[in-house]
Design an enzyme around this catalytic site. Structure first.
Site, PDB file in Angstrom:
ATOM      1  N   GLY A  94       9.149  -4.016   6.288  1.00  0.00           N
ATOM      2  CA  GLY A  94       8.466  -4.702   7.342  1.00  0.00           C
ATOM      3  C   GLY A  94       7.129  -4.830   7.320  1.00  0.00           C
ATOM      4  N   HIS A  95       6.398  -3.698   7.223  1.00  0.00           N
ATOM      5  CA  HIS A  95       4.815  -3.863   7.052  1.00  0.00           C
ATOM      6  C   HIS A  95       4.717  -4.328   5.539  1.00  0.00           C
ATOM      7  CE1 HIS A  95       5.374   0.073   9.253  1.00  0.00           C
ATOM      8  NE2 HIS A  95       4.337  -0.579   9.912  1.00  0.00           N
ATOM      9  N   LYS A 114       8.675  -8.337  15.504  1.00  0.00           N
ATOM     10  CA  LYS A 114       9.329  -7.323  16.060  1.00  0.00           C
ATOM     11  C   LYS A 114       8.672  -6.965  17.336  1.00  0.00           C
ATOM     12  CE  LYS A 114      10.287  -3.161  16.457  1.00  0.00           C
ATOM     13  NZ  LYS A 114       9.522  -1.905  16.206  1.00  0.00           N
ATOM     14  N   GLN A 167       3.342  -7.497  21.730  1.00  0.00           N
ATOM     15  CA  GLN A 167       2.031  -7.367  21.123  1.00  0.00           C
ATOM     16  C   GLN A 167       1.480  -8.356  20.528  1.00  0.00           C
ATOM     17  OE1 GLN A 167       1.288  -3.290  18.885  1.00  0.00           O
ATOM     18  NE2 GLN A 167       1.816  -4.731  17.078  1.00  0.00           N
ATOM     19  N   SER A 178      11.942  -0.139  11.685  1.00  0.00           N
ATOM     20  CA  SER A 178      10.878   0.332  12.652  1.00  0.00           C
ATOM     21  C   SER A 178      10.613   1.785  12.139  1.00  0.00           C
ATOM     22  CB  SER A 178      11.338   0.397  13.868  1.00  0.00           C
ATOM     23  OG  SER A 178      10.579   1.569  14.822  1.00  0.00           O
ATOM     24  N   SER A 179       9.257   2.423  12.289  1.00  0.00           N
ATOM     25  CA  SER A 179       9.058   3.951  11.656  1.00  0.00           C
ATOM     26  C   SER A 179       9.963   4.761  12.770  1.00  0.00           C
ATOM     27  CB  SER A 179       7.821   4.101  11.844  1.00  0.00           C
ATOM     28  OG  SER A 179       6.879   3.269  10.931  1.00  0.00           O
ATOM     29  N   ARG A 180      10.356   4.315  13.948  1.00  0.00           N
ATOM     30  CA  ARG A 180      10.835   5.257  14.836  1.00  0.00           C
ATOM     31  C   ARG A 180      12.255   5.322  14.675  1.00  0.00           C
ATOM     32  NH1 ARG A 180       6.539   3.249  18.634  1.00  0.00           N
ATOM     33  NH2 ARG A 180       5.412   5.001  19.433  1.00  0.00           N
ATOM     34  N   GLY A 209       0.447   3.139   9.619  1.00  0.00           N
ATOM     35  CA  GLY A 209       1.217   4.007   8.465  1.00  0.00           C
ATOM     36  C   GLY A 209       2.717   4.165   8.573  1.00  0.00           C
ATOM     37  N   GLN A 218      -3.259   4.207  22.475  1.00  0.00           N
ATOM     38  CA  GLN A 218      -1.849   3.357  22.677  1.00  0.00           C
ATOM     39  C   GLN A 218      -0.774   4.250  22.889  1.00  0.00           C
ATOM     40  OE1 GLN A 218      -2.052   1.351  19.046  1.00  0.00           O
ATOM     41  NE2 GLN A 218       0.224   1.177  18.936  1.00  0.00           N
TER      42      GLN A 218
HETATM   43  O1  PAF Z   1       1.933  -2.436  15.359  1.00  0.00           O
HETATM   44  C1  PAF Z   1       1.339  -1.351  15.334  1.00  0.00           C
HETATM   45  O2  PAF Z   1       1.679  -0.675  14.298  1.00  0.00           O
HETATM   46  C2  PAF Z   1       0.302  -1.032  16.063  1.00  0.00           C
HETATM   47  O3  PAF Z   1       0.472  -1.222  17.508  1.00  0.00           O
HETATM   48  C3  PAF Z   1      -1.322  -1.337  15.563  1.00  0.00           C
HETATM   49  C4  PAF Z   1      -1.130  -3.157  15.672  1.00  0.00           C
HETATM   50  C5  PAF Z   1      -1.466  -1.266  14.107  1.00  0.00           C
HETATM   51  C6  PAF Z   1      -2.251  -1.201  16.394  1.00  0.00           C
HETATM   52  O4  PAF Z   1      -2.363   0.337  16.540  1.00  0.00           O
END
Ligand code: PAF
Length: 282
Positions: free
Chosen positions: A33-34, A148, A152, A184-186, A28, A58
């Protein structure tokens, strides 16, 4: 657009879908980017499912799980505008009804203990586990992740390969602000002064790439130089690393392409970024 929060409802919607399915997993607080991930899914697949779930497994106890920005209403508007078909937005109890204790976890040890995994022990086990669950639930033909989060992406690719998952994992290029800072959200944790300096991380990665393109092969020297410059500008550098793009090891004679990755804290924000490069001399 349909919004569901229960696994049973997601499975039902999935059963009813005809043609290819694209999955865009998110936590969310959506930004451009999303939306680039959704656009790519929309272009490649007949049906698009997005997920919004701030995944507790996580986050380490000392991290920002509680304060992670949650903006569900705006997120829904953006997903509707991007023509998503189904949004899955479960509560933690739906995803982890038995809690975290003794939970079956997916680990990709060859890739998960280095770089960000060294600073955030257990983080990538949580990521791989929740992504595995989402892939089982939505059974997508393709799933879309941002470059980014290069480590992951590499971990999810390795997991899908090693566990013979049918989903194709698709990486989507990083979307940047006009000064180069990766979205980035952060980033919203940055003060205005910090935000002005934050793009230095990208420019240092580009400097390393340009030096390598120019034939420089002393990767350790390049890493040390960039780390020093970032530290001088007030970043607390976690790592600046030139790595094999797929295996994330120090480049060796098997390396076909490079990834230059960095993580550094600036104030409250932990920023990560990466760029690609060709092997020196190739
Ligand atoms: O990249 C993210 O936002 C998260 O790590 C993901 C892939 C949705 C898993 O919670």
């Amino acid at each position: 657009m349909e919004v569901v929060s229960e696994i049973r409802a997601l499975r039902e919607r999935r059963e009813a879908m005809r043609g290819s399915v694209g999955l865009v997993p998110t936590m969310g607080n959506l930004h451009h980017g999303h939306l680039a991930l959704v656009r790519e899914a929309r272009a490649q697949c007949a049906n698009v499912v997005a997920t919004i779930f701030v995944n507790p497994t996580q986050f380490a106890p000392n991290e920002d799980f509680a304060s992670y920005p949650r903006t569900l209403a705006q997120d829904m508007e953006q997903l509707e505008g991007a023509h998503v078909d189904v949004v899955f937005a479960p509560e933690a109890a739906e995803m982890y009804p038995r809690g975290r204790e003794g939970l079956t976890m997916v680990s990709v040890p060859a890739l998960a203990d280095t770089l960000c995994g060294a600073a955030r022990p257990g983080h990538f086990h949580g990521v791989a586990t929740v992504v595995a669950k989402l892939l089982h639930l939505a059974r997508p033909h393709r799933a879309f992740f941002g470059e980014k989060d290069w480590q992951q992406l590499a971990i999810i690719q390795a997991m899908a390969r090693d566990l013979d998952m049918a989903t194709q994992i698709v990486g989507v290029p990083t979307v940047r602000a006009s000064d180069g800072l990766a979205l980035s959200s952060r980033n919203q944790y940055l003060t205005p002064g910090e935000r002005d300096r934050a793009a230095l991380i990208y420019s240092k990665l580009c400097d390393i790439r340009d030096a390598i393109d120019g034939g420089e092969g002393d990767y350790a020297g390049l890493e040390a130089h960039a780390s020093r410059d970032l530290a001088t500008a007030g970043f607390k550098v976690d790592y600046v690393a030139v790595r094999d793009a797929e295996r994330l090891v120090t480049p060796d004679r098997h390396t076909q392409s490079l990834r230059i990755l960095a993580a550094a804290r600036l104030g409250r924000a932990r920023l990560i970024d990466n760029v690609g490069a060709s092997v020196a001399g190739s």
